[in-house]
Design a protein around this motif. Structure first.
Motif, PDB file in Angstrom:
ATOM      1  N   THR A   8       4.787  10.542 -14.583  1.00  0.00           N
ATOM      2  CA  THR A   8       4.972  10.031 -13.222  1.00  0.00           C
ATOM      3  C   THR A   8       3.999  10.737 -12.299  1.00  0.00           C
ATOM      4  OG1 THR A   8       7.287   9.668 -13.709  1.00  0.00           O
ATOM      5  CG2 THR A   8       6.666   9.646 -11.403  1.00  0.00           C
ATOM      6  N   HIS A   9       3.195   9.945 -11.621  1.00  0.00           N
ATOM      7  CA  HIS A   9       2.151  10.494 -10.755  1.00  0.00           C
ATOM      8  C   HIS A   9       2.327   9.970  -9.333  1.00  0.00           C
ATOM      9  CE1 HIS A   9      -0.206  11.713 -14.358  1.00  0.00           C
ATOM     10  NE2 HIS A   9       0.408  10.659 -14.877  1.00  0.00           N
ATOM     11  N   PHE A  10       1.615  10.574  -8.407  1.00  0.00           N
ATOM     12  CA  PHE A  10       1.586  10.080  -7.036  1.00  0.00           C
ATOM     13  C   PHE A  10       0.123   9.797  -6.725  1.00  0.00           C
ATOM     14  CE2 PHE A  10       2.268  10.311  -2.382  1.00  0.00           C
ATOM     15  CZ  PHE A  10       3.381   9.493  -2.302  1.00  0.00           C
ATOM     16  N   THR A  12      -3.220   7.100  -5.227  1.00  0.00           N
ATOM     17  CA  THR A  12      -3.689   6.003  -4.367  1.00  0.00           C
ATOM     18  C   THR A  12      -3.903   4.774  -5.248  1.00  0.00           C
ATOM     19  OG1 THR A  12      -6.032   6.477  -4.717  1.00  0.00           O
ATOM     20  CG2 THR A  12      -4.973   7.593  -2.855  1.00  0.00           C
ATOM     21  N   GLU A  39     -13.450   5.464  -4.355  1.00  0.00           N
ATOM     22  CA  GLU A  39     -12.656   6.414  -5.143  1.00  0.00           C
ATOM     23  C   GLU A  39     -12.454   5.936  -6.584  1.00  0.00           C
ATOM     24  OE1 GLU A  39     -11.763   5.145  -2.212  1.00  0.00           O
ATOM     25  OE2 GLU A  39     -11.646   6.808  -0.802  1.00  0.00           O
ATOM     26  N   ASN A 146      -0.084  -5.407  -4.954  1.00  0.00           N
ATOM     27  CA  ASN A 146       0.325  -5.010  -3.600  1.00  0.00           C
ATOM     28  C   ASN A 146       0.804  -3.562  -3.502  1.00  0.00           C
ATOM     29  OD1 ASN A 146       3.017  -4.898  -4.399  1.00  0.00           O
ATOM     30  ND2 ASN A 146       3.755  -6.447  -2.959  1.00  0.00           N
ATOM     31  N   CYS A 147       0.614  -2.783  -4.576  1.00  0.00           N
ATOM     32  CA  CYS A 147       1.001  -1.373  -4.524  1.00  0.00           C
ATOM     33  C   CYS A 147       0.242  -0.628  -5.635  1.00  0.00           C
ATOM     34  CB  CYS A 147       2.507  -1.216  -4.718  1.00  0.00           C
ATOM     35  SG  CYS A 147       3.101  -1.794  -6.315  1.00  0.00           S
ATOM     36  N   GLU A 175      -8.034  -3.006   1.221  1.00  0.00           N
ATOM     37  CA  GLU A 175      -8.150  -1.607   1.633  1.00  0.00           C
ATOM     38  C   GLU A 175      -6.796  -0.937   1.788  1.00  0.00           C
ATOM     39  OE1 GLU A 175      -8.082   1.807   4.271  1.00  0.00           O
ATOM     40  OE2 GLU A 175      -7.223  -0.155   4.748  1.00  0.00           O
ATOM     41  N   CYS A 176      -5.827  -1.689   2.314  1.00  0.00           N
ATOM     42  CA  CYS A 176      -4.499  -1.119   2.560  1.00  0.00           C
ATOM     43  C   CYS A 176      -3.891  -0.606   1.250  1.00  0.00           C
ATOM     44  CB  CYS A 176      -3.614  -2.180   3.201  1.00  0.00           C
ATOM     45  SG  CYS A 176      -1.954  -1.632   3.537  1.00  0.00           S
ATOM     46  N   HIS A 179      -5.951   2.498  -0.419  1.00  0.00           N
ATOM     47  CA  HIS A 179      -5.820   3.837   0.169  1.00  0.00           C
ATOM     48  C   HIS A 179      -4.358   4.237   0.375  1.00  0.00           C
ATOM     49  CE1 HIS A 179     -10.212   3.723   1.749  1.00  0.00           C
ATOM     50  NE2 HIS A 179     -10.131   4.249   0.540  1.00  0.00           N
ATOM     51  N   MET A 180      -3.470   3.488  -0.214  1.00  0.00           N
ATOM     52  CA  MET A 180      -2.043   3.788  -0.110  1.00  0.00           C
ATOM     53  C   MET A 180      -1.651   4.675  -1.297  1.00  0.00           C
ATOM     54  SD  MET A 180       0.778   0.839  -0.822  1.00  0.00           S
ATOM     55  CE  MET A 180       0.560   0.014   0.751  1.00  0.00           C
ATOM     56  N   SER A 181      -0.850   5.720  -1.045  1.00  0.00           N
ATOM     57  CA  SER A 181      -0.374   6.563  -2.155  1.00  0.00           C
ATOM     58  C   SER A 181       1.103   6.294  -2.409  1.00  0.00           C
ATOM     59  CB  SER A 181      -0.546   8.051  -1.842  1.00  0.00           C
ATOM     60  OG  SER A 181      -1.892   8.355  -1.618  1.00  0.00           O
ATOM     61  N   GLU A 182       1.427   6.096  -3.677  1.00  0.00           N
ATOM     62  CA  GLU A 182       2.819   5.895  -4.085  1.00  0.00           C
ATOM     63  C   GLU A 182       3.008   6.409  -5.506  1.00  0.00           C
ATOM     64  OE1 GLU A 182       4.503   2.083  -1.557  1.00  0.00           O
ATOM     65  OE2 GLU A 182       3.766   1.714  -3.540  1.00  0.00           O
ATOM     66  N   LYS A 183       4.261   6.399  -5.912  1.00  0.00           N
ATOM     67  CA  LYS A 183       4.599   6.807  -7.271  1.00  0.00           C
ATOM     68  C   LYS A 183       4.024   5.793  -8.264  1.00  0.00           C
ATOM     69  CE  LYS A 183       9.056   6.830  -7.993  1.00  0.00           C
ATOM     70  NZ  LYS A 183      10.390   7.416  -7.771  1.00  0.00           N
ATOM     71  N   ARG A 290       3.852  -7.296   1.689  1.00  0.00           N
ATOM     72  CA  ARG A 290       4.834  -6.252   2.019  1.00  0.00           C
ATOM     73  C   ARG A 290       5.354  -6.424   3.449  1.00  0.00           C
ATOM     74  NH1 ARG A 290       3.390  -1.060  -1.496  1.00  0.00           N
ATOM     75  NH2 ARG A 290       4.881  -0.168  -0.024  1.00  0.00           N
TER      76      ARG A 290
ATOM     77  N   LYS B  24       4.741  13.088  -2.205  1.00  0.00           N
ATOM     78  CA  LYS B  24       5.040  13.553  -3.563  1.00  0.00           C
ATOM     79  C   LYS B  24       6.413  14.222  -3.626  1.00  0.00           C
ATOM     80  CE  LYS B  24       1.029  15.061  -6.000  1.00  0.00           C
ATOM     81  NZ  LYS B  24       0.158  16.161  -6.420  1.00  0.00           N
ATOM     82  N   ALA B  27       8.945  11.383  -3.431  1.00  0.00           N
ATOM     83  CA  ALA B  27       8.911  10.380  -4.501  1.00  0.00           C
ATOM     84  C   ALA B  27       9.072  10.988  -5.892  1.00  0.00           C
ATOM     85  CB  ALA B  27       7.613   9.583  -4.431  1.00  0.00           C
ATOM     86  N   ILE B  28       8.428  12.117  -6.115  1.00  0.00           N
ATOM     87  CA  ILE B  28       8.452  12.698  -7.465  1.00  0.00           C
ATOM     88  C   ILE B  28       9.613  13.681  -7.622  1.00  0.00           C
ATOM     89  CG2 ILE B  28       7.110  13.974  -9.213  1.00  0.00           C
ATOM     90  CD1 ILE B  28       5.507  11.572  -8.527  1.00  0.00           C
ATOM     91  N   ALA B  34       8.488   6.562  -1.718  1.00  0.00           N
ATOM     92  CA  ALA B  34       7.696   7.020  -0.570  1.00  0.00           C
ATOM     93  C   ALA B  34       6.329   6.363  -0.583  1.00  0.00           C
ATOM     94  CB  ALA B  34       7.553   8.538  -0.603  1.00  0.00           C
ATOM     95  N   VAL B  36       2.575   6.694   1.344  1.00  0.00           N
ATOM     96  CA  VAL B  36       1.718   7.462   2.243  1.00  0.00           C
ATOM     97  C   VAL B  36       0.512   6.613   2.630  1.00  0.00           C
ATOM     98  CG1 VAL B  36       0.214   9.489   2.431  1.00  0.00           C
ATOM     99  CG2 VAL B  36       2.436   9.672   1.290  1.00  0.00           C
ATOM    100  N   MET B  37       0.244   6.542   3.925  1.00  0.00           N
ATOM    101  CA  MET B  37      -0.950   5.849   4.393  1.00  0.00           C
ATOM    102  C   MET B  37      -1.820   6.861   5.134  1.00  0.00           C
ATOM    103  SD  MET B  37      -0.398   2.732   3.344  1.00  0.00           S
ATOM    104  CE  MET B  37      -1.858   2.016   4.080  1.00  0.00           C
ATOM    105  N   GLU B  38      -3.107   6.713   4.987  1.00  0.00           N
ATOM    106  CA  GLU B  38      -4.024   7.646   5.639  1.00  0.00           C
ATOM    107  C   GLU B  38      -4.890   6.922   6.663  1.00  0.00           C
ATOM    108  OE1 GLU B  38      -7.139   8.346   2.225  1.00  0.00           O
ATOM    109  OE2 GLU B  38      -5.122   8.693   1.445  1.00  0.00           O
ATOM    110  N   ASP B  61       8.826  -1.615   1.878  1.00  0.00           N
ATOM    111  CA  ASP B  61       8.118  -2.880   2.086  1.00  0.00           C
ATOM    112  C   ASP B  61       6.946  -2.644   3.048  1.00  0.00           C
ATOM    113  OD1 ASP B  61       9.874  -4.289   0.397  1.00  0.00           O
ATOM    114  OD2 ASP B  61      11.338  -4.487   2.004  1.00  0.00           O
ATOM    115  N   TYR B  62       7.183  -2.829   4.340  1.00  0.00           N
ATOM    116  CA  TYR B  62       6.100  -2.606   5.308  1.00  0.00           C
ATOM    117  C   TYR B  62       5.654  -1.144   5.221  1.00  0.00           C
ATOM    118  CZ  TYR B  62       3.497  -2.653   9.672  1.00  0.00           C
ATOM    119  OH  TYR B  62       2.504  -2.541  10.601  1.00  0.00           O
ATOM    120  N   TYR B  64       3.513   0.860   6.897  1.00  0.00           N
ATOM    121  CA  TYR B  64       3.079   1.725   8.001  1.00  0.00           C
ATOM    122  C   TYR B  64       4.256   2.271   8.792  1.00  0.00           C
ATOM    123  CZ  TYR B  64      -1.736   0.206   7.256  1.00  0.00           C
ATOM    124  OH  TYR B  64      -2.975  -0.040   6.718  1.00  0.00           O
TER     125      TYR B  64
END
Lengths: 381, 179
Positions: A8-10, A12, A39, A146-147, A175-176, A179-183, A290, B24, B27-28, B34, B36-38, B61-62, B64
């Motif tokens: 399990t990673h986190f 982008t 990236e 989408n993720c 782009e959204c 550059h989004m980070s999730e599990k 989303r 992290k 979520a982890i 979770a 994260v947006m930059e 979902d959304y 931001y």
């Protein structure tokens, strides 16, 4: 370092896409880094040397596309990653890839366009370009995550489709999502289902490299495996040699299109939410789906019969899905970060009495759920 | 329940990294969802920079942040830009040497001289980790342990001890501030 980093990673979306490609068995990347896809190239350039892959930074996107087609004919799964401006340059040779029936994967992380546009911000305006950007009659496959988890999963799907149908596959990211980070959960290597291109079973002296099987797809030998190979962008016969006649051209082009068209249902991937009793159906893909999901949940709380149809497979367009819903719903809402692209496909598949509301954005930001709720109101009238 | 957090400052302060570490942690290590947006400009250093974290029990979902429940602000410019988006009753954490509060700001504010504390520890680079410690010390939206694991699981091995100290410095200061 192992190729598949199970666990399990986190990550982008871009990092997840690079790992998805690696898990799919991709070991050749030629590219020209461009925001917001950079990236992917960065991660691949670090990871490939650890696992016996080759990364080449090319002089431009035209050469990048040529290099990955060549690598595929050498028997290696190959890819590149770019954004709109680079994708424009790749399109001529995506057409070459279609004609040579070359499995390969192109990631297009869409940003605000046209031209160099708004490099660090989101866009979804390369939808039609992905379908029609190269000259001639052809069919390709394009899918949209989408993720970050799907960036991983769908890179594997993209490679599988490209290997199965022998066609360049575009992953339409934005782009959204990039550059989004999730599990991101990466499974064990043995749990990953891979489809590898069919190899010829006949003797090299009898082999006809472009003679299709019953499924319309010819087996593919790699250069150096003992089979005679001639590949060209010119119209060619079963041997792969140029033949300048309508009698040769017609069945070839029909087959290149029909091997995709006849399998639309198998290639179609969608996500449906509360569509069973919906009067209004929101259609969205990528990051916008989303916002659309939030909007649909708000509408449902208000007691409105609204559902979400998320397109994952964008090309070939799932006509049959939209046509079936057109019989059931009153109206559609198409939300996309462009000034009208998927809209036209939906209009084409809708009935004349369906309301088709459009919620366009030209790029630079994602729809707020409220903006999509306005579209829902319009479609429900 | 959906929770929104914004961490903002200028490029070079480790803003994006601290947002990713926070994501992290949730979520982890906390088993939640979770996202994260930059957000940053083209500059490598000095430009406005912000990271947002949306935490939820189910898939976000959304993606931001619209109205932050918690905001950690490390520059005057980002205070001006993002303060209006703090939720009514939200928690505002500031780097007190870098942010002058508006006189009429009635938010629940907690202040820390995070950069000075980092310099005392011998390296300004851990300012962001002190801020994370402070944020958890005050709000505990994820547990002390989850955030610690996320930090130590992210930074390079040779910096673990320094980051551990920084995290604890911020956390303890936050616990005191809460009382």
């Amino acid at each position: 370092m192992t190729a598949v980093i199970t666990g399990t990673h986190f990550l982008t979306g871009n990092d997840a896409a690079a790992e998805g490609a690696i898990s799919a068995g991709c070991r050749f990347f030629a590219g020209y880094p461009i925001t917001p896809s950079t990236e992917i190239a960065e991660r691949v350039s670090r990871r490939f040397p650890q696992i016996g892959g080759s990364y080449i930074q090319m002089e431009d996107e035209i050469a990048s596309m040529c290099a990955i087609l060549g690598a595929s004919w050498a028997g290696v799964k190959s890819m590149t990653a770019t954004s709109g401006p680079g994708y424009s340059l790749m399109l001529e040779n995506i057409g070459l890839g279609v004609m040579m029936e070359t499995p390969t994967v192109v990631v297009n992380v869409q940003r605000g366009s046209p031209s160099t546009g708004i490099p660090t911000s989101v866009g979804q305006s390369d939808v039609m370009q992905a379908r029609w950007g190269s000259h001639g009659d052809y069919e390709v496959i394009a899918i949209s995550p989408n993720c970050p988890q799907e960036c991983y999963d769908f890179l594997i799907k993209a490679f599988n489709f490209s290997e199965q149908y022998r066609v360049p596959v575009t992953v339409l990211m934005d782009e959204c999502v990039s550059h989004m980070s999730e599990k991101v959960v990466i499974p064990k290597e043995e749990e990953i289902k891979l489809f590898n291109r069919k190899k010829p079973k006949d003797k090299p002296e009898k082999h006809l490299p472009f003679k299709p099987d019953k499924d319309m797809i010819p087996p593919m030998a790699a250069a150096g495996e003992g089979y005679k190979i001639h590949v060209t962008g010119l119209t060619h016969d079963y041997k792969g040699y140029p033949v300048m006649s309508a009698e040769c051209h017609e069945p070839l082009v029909r087959r290149l299109c029909d091997k995709i068209r006849n399998n639309v249902k198998k290639i179609t991937l969608i996500e449906e939410y509360k569509t069973d009793d919906a009067d209004v159906l929101v259609i969205a893909f990528g990051a916008v789906s989303r916002s659309a999901m939030t909007a649909v949940k708000i509408a449902r709380e208000r007691g409105e019969k609204v559902g979400l149809l998320r397109l994952i497979t964008i090309w070939p367009f799932p006509d049959h899905v939209i046509q079936a819903y057109a019989q059931k719903v009153k109206g559609f809402v198409v939300a996309e970060i462009n000034y009208g692209q998927v809209l036209y496909e939906v209009q084409r598949c809708a009935r004349t009495d369906n309301v088709v509301a459009h919620v366009p954005l030209t790029g630079g930001r994602l729809h707020s759920p409220e903006e999509i709720l306005d579209g829902i109101k319009e479609a429900g009238k | 329940m959906r929770q929104e957090i914004r961490i903002a400052g200028f490029g070079g302060q480790g803003i994006i990294l601290s947002a990713v570490i926070t994501g992290k942690a949730a979520a982890i290590y906390e088993g939640k969802e979770a996202t994260v947006m930059e957000n940053y400009g083209p500059e490598a250093r000095g430009g406005a920079c912000s990271g947002t974290i949306v935490i939820d029990d189910t898939k976000v979902d959304y993606p931001y942040c619209t109205h932050a429940d918690i905001m950690a602000i490390m520059s005057k410019a980002s205070y001006t830009r993002f303060r209006p988006d703090l939720k009514e009753g939200g928690v505002l954490l500031i780097e007190e040497d870098l942010v002058d509060l508006d006189k009429d700001d009635n938010a629940l504010v907690y202040k820390i001289p995070a950069t000075r504390f980092a310099e005392e520890l011998g390296n300004k680079i851990v300012t962001n980790i002190i801020m994370l410690g402070f944020m958890i010390g005050v709000t505990e939206f994820v547990s002390y342990e989850s955030m610690k694991s996320a930090i130590l699981g992210t930074v390079k091995a040779r910096f673990r001890e320094l980051n551990d100290k920084a995290y604890n410095r911020g956390f303890e200061y936050g616990q005191l501030a809460k009382r």
